[in-house]
Every structure is written in C-alpha cells, then in structure tokens.
Enzyme design. Sequence first.
Site, PDB file in Angstrom:
ATOM      1  N   LEU A  71       0.806  -1.225   0.000  1.00 52.83           N
ATOM      2  CA  LEU A  71       0.000   0.000   0.000  1.00 52.83           C
ATOM      3  C   LEU A  71       0.838   1.273   0.000  1.00 52.83           C
ATOM      4  O   LEU A  71       0.390   2.308  -0.462  1.00 52.83           O
ATOM      5  CB  LEU A  71      -0.917   0.021   1.224  1.00 52.83           C
ATOM      6  N   ASN A 102       5.170  -3.843   4.970  1.00 57.60           N
ATOM      7  CA  ASN A 102       6.353  -3.017   4.683  1.00 57.60           C
ATOM      8  C   ASN A 102       5.992  -1.564   4.417  1.00 57.60           C
ATOM      9  O   ASN A 102       6.429  -0.964   3.447  1.00 57.60           O
ATOM     10  CB  ASN A 102       7.158  -3.603   3.522  1.00 57.60           C
ATOM     11  N   ASP A 313       0.038  -8.947  -6.313  1.00 62.73           N
ATOM     12  CA  ASP A 313       1.421  -8.602  -5.963  1.00 62.73           C
ATOM     13  C   ASP A 313       1.711  -7.135  -6.293  1.00 62.73           C
ATOM     14  O   ASP A 313       2.813  -6.769  -6.696  1.00 62.73           O
ATOM     15  CB  ASP A 313       2.410  -9.513  -6.703  1.00 62.73           C
ATOM     16  N   GLY A 332       9.349  -4.966  -8.714  1.00 63.34           N
ATOM     17  CA  GLY A 332       7.909  -5.003  -8.464  1.00 63.34           C
ATOM     18  C   GLY A 332       7.121  -4.226  -9.494  1.00 63.34           C
ATOM     19  O   GLY A 332       7.654  -3.331 -10.153  1.00 63.34           O
TER      20      GLY A 332
END
Lengths: 435, 322
Positions: A71, A102, A313, A332
């Site tokens: 987020l 995280n 993800d 990512g």
Amino acid sequence: MAAPSATAFKNARLLDPASGLDETGDLIMRDGLITAFGPKLPKNAAAGCKDVIDCSGLCLAPGLVDMRVQLRDPGEEHKETIASASEAAAAGGVTAMVCLPNTNPVIDDVAVIEFVARRAREVRGVKVFAYGALTRDLGGTELTEMGLLAQTGALAFTDGIHTVANALVMRRALSYASTFGLLIIQHPEEPSLSKGGDMNEGEVATRLGLAGIPDCAEVMMIERDLRLVELTGGRYHAAHVSTADGIEAIRGAKSRGLSVTCDTAPPYFALNEMEVGDYRTFAKLSPPLRSEEDRKAVVAGLADGTIDAIASDHAPHDQDSKRVPFTQAEAGGVGLETLLPVSLELHHNGHMPLLDILARLTCGPADILGLPLGRLEVGAPADLVVFDLDRPWTVDPDVFRSKSKNSPFDERPVQGRAVRTFVGGRTLFSLADGG
Amino acid sequence: MSENSGPSNITFPHRHLLGIEGLSPDEITLLLDLSETYVEQNRKADKKKTALRGRTLINLFFETSTRTRTSFELAGKRLGGDVINMSVAASSIKKGETLLDTAITLNAMHPDVLVVRHPDSGAVKLLAEKVNCSVINGGDGSHEHPTQALLDALTIRRRLGRLSQLTVAICGDVLHSRVARSNIHLLNIMGAQVRVVAPPTLLPAQIERLGVEVFHDMRDGLRGCDIVMMLRLQTERMKGSFVPSIREYFHFFGLDYDKLTVAKPDALIMHPGPMNRGVEIDSELADDVGRSVIREQVEIGVAVRMACLETLASKRTAAEAY
C-alpha cells in the site's frame, strides 16, 4: 453516499466459484446485502428495487479478494495511498485487499494496524486488511506480538518482501503462531543466492551482463520451510511461487497432508524472463520473471489446484525508482488493475475453466485467510463485480487509478474487464464514469 | 564521408555504438577498414585530421578509467575535435543526481558525441535514449565494451590476415567481463571459433548459448588455438569469493609458457589491460614481443576509436544536411 435501498441485477451470468453456480439469472441486493440470487427468482423478488441493472451479456461474481498488495501508506504516499489503491482495486474488480507490513512505520505494532484500519474507514473504499510483520521492524530476528496483533486485526504474519532467512526464527514463528492457529506467509527465496541478483539466471541475464538469481533459490527455501511445518505443525503459505520445482514441492507437501497453501501473481503465468528484453525495468520483479518452462508450470499448478490463489502482488514504484539503470531499479509492478483481465487469459487460452480461475481470485484467498468473503451468499455483504468477459482493451498505465504506473503489462492487449464494482452495495467503480 | 571512408559501399546505419551484438559482418568490416587507415596515419609525424573539427566530444566516465578515457581523448583530438572529460564520481550520484538528470544537463551543452562508461549494465543505453547526440559505449557493467572488441579484432586481423576460421580462447573472469561478451559476439559474427576457459565460478550461466565452447582446464582450452585472450581478475574477487587465492588461480588458470605450449606455435597473446602480473598472466610472457601483442592493442585502440568517432560524427553531418 447513502447505500441505495435495493438494486436488482437482471439477466446476469451468475458465477459463484464456491458453490459452482454458473447460470443466467438475477441477484437482488438490499441495504448493502445480497438478499436473493439465482436463475429462477420469483417474479416479485425485485419488487421495490429502485435500480434495475440489466446485465445481459455480462458476468456477475463475488468481488476479487487480493491477498498481496503493497500500500505504501503510511510512509510513501507519493507512490500510493490507501485512497488511490482503493480506486485502483475497484477499477480492477477487487473488493478486498490485504496489505503487506512493509509500510513506514512497519506494521509490527498494534498502533499501526489501527492506523491503517482508521484510514481505510475514512476512505470508505474497498475493504482493506493488513498482515502483521512476523519479526520486529522486518529485521528477521525478534518475533512481533503476534497474538495481540491478530486480536487487532492482523490476518496473518509475514516479513513481506523479505524472506525469513533464519531457520530458528521461522521454526519459532510457526510454532508460536500455532498457539493461536495463525498463518505464516513466506517470501520463499534463499537470500544468500538471490542477493545482488537482477533477474532470472540464464541466457538472457548472461547476454545482458546482469546478475542472475537461480531458480532453485525458491525451492530451497520452500523445502526448508516444509520441514519446519512438519516439525511444528504450523500453518504455512508460500507467496508468489514462480518455479516448477517450487510448485512441485508444494504439491508433494499437500499430498502428504501438510497445512500448506500458496499463491502466484499474473506476471508468473503470463510473462517470462524474455520480457526484460533490453533492460526494461518494469519487468524487474521479485521473484524475477522466470523461464518459459517455469511459466508453464505455474499455469499447470493453477489448473490442478496446487496453487490456491492468484494475487496481484501490487508493488507501486515512482519514476525515480524505475527510470534508472536496471541494477539500481526497484523490483515489483503495479497489478490491481490488471489482475482480472490477465487472469482471464487463462480462460480465453483454454487453460482453466472460468469458475476455477475465479475461485483462485475470490473464495480461494478468502478461505486461506479465514475471511467470510469471496462468495455469493444470501445475507452476505454485496461485494460484487460485474464484468465483461470478452471486452478487448489495451493496458494503458497512464489512465490507471494507481498513483504509480510501473506495470509489466504496459501496452498488453487483454480481454475482459470489470464494468461495475460494489462494496457493501455501494458502487465504487463504473466503467461508464470514464474508463 | 571523408577521404578515409575506403572502397566499401556499405554505410554504418546506427546512430550509436552501444554494443557489438546486432552488428553485421559488413558493418564491423567497415569500422575495421577505416581504423586500418588511422593506424598508419598515427605513425606519421603529423597526426592531425579534421573530421571532428568544430565538434565536441564528451568523455563521460562514471567509473575510473585511464586507458580507455585517454585513448578516446587522443582519438578525438587527432580528429580535430574539442574533447572534454567529465568524471562523474560517486559524489554526484550521492547528491541524488540521476542518470537522466545528467542527460538533461549534457543536452544543454550540445555535444556531438558522448563516450560513456558506467558500472551498471544497460546504463549507457538508458542514457542514449535521452540525449540528442551519438553515444559510444565505453563499457557498461558486465554487458559490452564494443571498441575493445573492435581493437582486438583489428589487432588479430593485422597479424593473421583474417578473423574467420581462427580459434580464439578467452580465459579468466568471463562472468564479470564486458570485454569477453563483446569479443564473443564479434568473433562469432566474423566466423571465428570461440572458446572460454575458466573455473565455473567465473562463468555466467548458459554461456554456451552465446556460441562458445566451454573449458575448465587451460591445457584443454588452449590446445591448437590461434589466439589466447586473457581477462583481468579484479583483486576483490580473488580472495576466497570466486577463487580461493591468487596462488591457486595462477597455478591453474594463469597463462605461462608451460600452458602455452599446447597452443599453436605462433599463437598470439592478448590482454585488454590493466594486467595483474602473476595473477592471470606470467610477467615475462606478457613482455615477450614475439608472443604478446598487448602493447599493439593499445596503439590500435586509438585508431579504432578515431574510426568510430568519425563514423558517428559523419552521420550527424548527413542528418543535418538532410
């Protein structure tokens, strides 16, 4: 916005993977709850419905439950906020998402869980849940207050994008968590083999002069953890599995009756290492995009049920994190808005029945996390997605609701799209509003 | 084109020189032929040419280098260009300036050719996408170092008259070497047989798919070969991380007269420099003018860089005229 008192969805292809329902029919929602649905509702079922939505040619399914989202809120709100992620989720047909710990500060404390929950209530978007950190400050050594965090709402425990590398810490985490029946989620990658790696080890990495991560880094960690699951009787979930060997290890553990589940993400069944091409940083992911053989194994693992869930993800990164040399780029990609269409490729390509795909996106992850979501049930909150199974479109991150645009599916032609998304009966997304 | 363009009708179609991979045999031959004329030119008392007159060459080095930077500087000056050296040490990066900030700054200076060296693979290509001038890759990470491969090829061609059908053994730290990758591509494109010789810890995965034969024993790898190319092994990699010790490495993988006996009697020894004497190559052998062409490589390097600079600069002239 007040919830409309009653809405009737007419002539929809009703899809409920939990019960196996796949028939044309109607669904009635009143005061935010599903009150009736089925192929042959009585004539008077829609009585008093102010809104009647004709869903001819469209599918109506439980909203997607995305069990792996970063987020960035609190801490890196320039990359994503709960509000922007919620809009992105709704646009992708996702009605519930679970965030990794995280954030900054890390979700290793009851106060941070409460903060995220409060922000989510203020946003009034999709349902937001959180995982608790498994170790303090994600440091990999000291266990967090798992029991108290769970009471406050932490759904499961994980160090997020970090592997819990120390076997003793993992042993104690699994063992202690079993006291409360809590789930441990691992990023399965042997860190001494993946450290400093940029992409999957192999010919492409060799040509590009990039440091490789061997595929066995995944199965090594999974196999170690499975031994610890046997030792402790804990509940274990391997996140974003990406290799043939890793999936085979999970398959074996399930057949031995261990309490083990796993998920994967669309890049791992739709893309392979060739996507890195000429140093395309949007294709830098963690775990890295693998070989074509591994990609096929992920498809097979989804089809035979070894892989229980598909998660986005979602990993938002700003331009400064991606428009740099490949080695320096963050790993990512954003995924909330491409989760459904890329997963539907499995249907369009004939790899999996539609209901099985939806199961991996709805009741599958909900069941792993013990959430009463992801199914059509009378009396349940109306968290729903209406989607067009066949609608062709091209992924254009510039119009993403997400603040970050780092999609590995940039410019990909896809088929299938959320048309309307409801959470607790409220419309959070409507394609007509500009999509 | 200048009077040096040679008899070939082939033109160099690329705006940048970012790597050897993807070049055609004709394009490589074009660059080598033009370089050949500069080898002779550079041996005359009057070395000055005018191909780069009025042009600005910026040497942008994100990694320390003496040889390559000096070679490009000399090449630019001999062609009459204005040469500026920018060493972007770690300090700038620490200040938060990104590679793309650097590109914006450079565009404002209107250079005609940029020579870029960067510790990250792919960084030179990223910069090339954002600047308005031609870019020559002066070495990017472990990816490519195209002018080194060209100068190696010209050195071989001048000595042996050809590149095709030769057997070349590339020995040492292939894993981290951009020189090795550029040479593997070039030699394959030009029809040579390429071998790599190293312990597996110093070889990247699936290197054989780049078209090389893999050896882990020096005598097996050197047997019958025409050229032995040694690679530099960096100090931090020889103390237990990739190989156990300098002593052990030299014993098994260092080039000496004894191991060389299995190669062809007139086999040439090359090294991109700087050498670690007594690590990858025996000191006496490195200085043996009968076998080692290491000094010649440096001389030819200037000529090759002149040819590359002229080729790319002349494209700019053509573009402006158009």
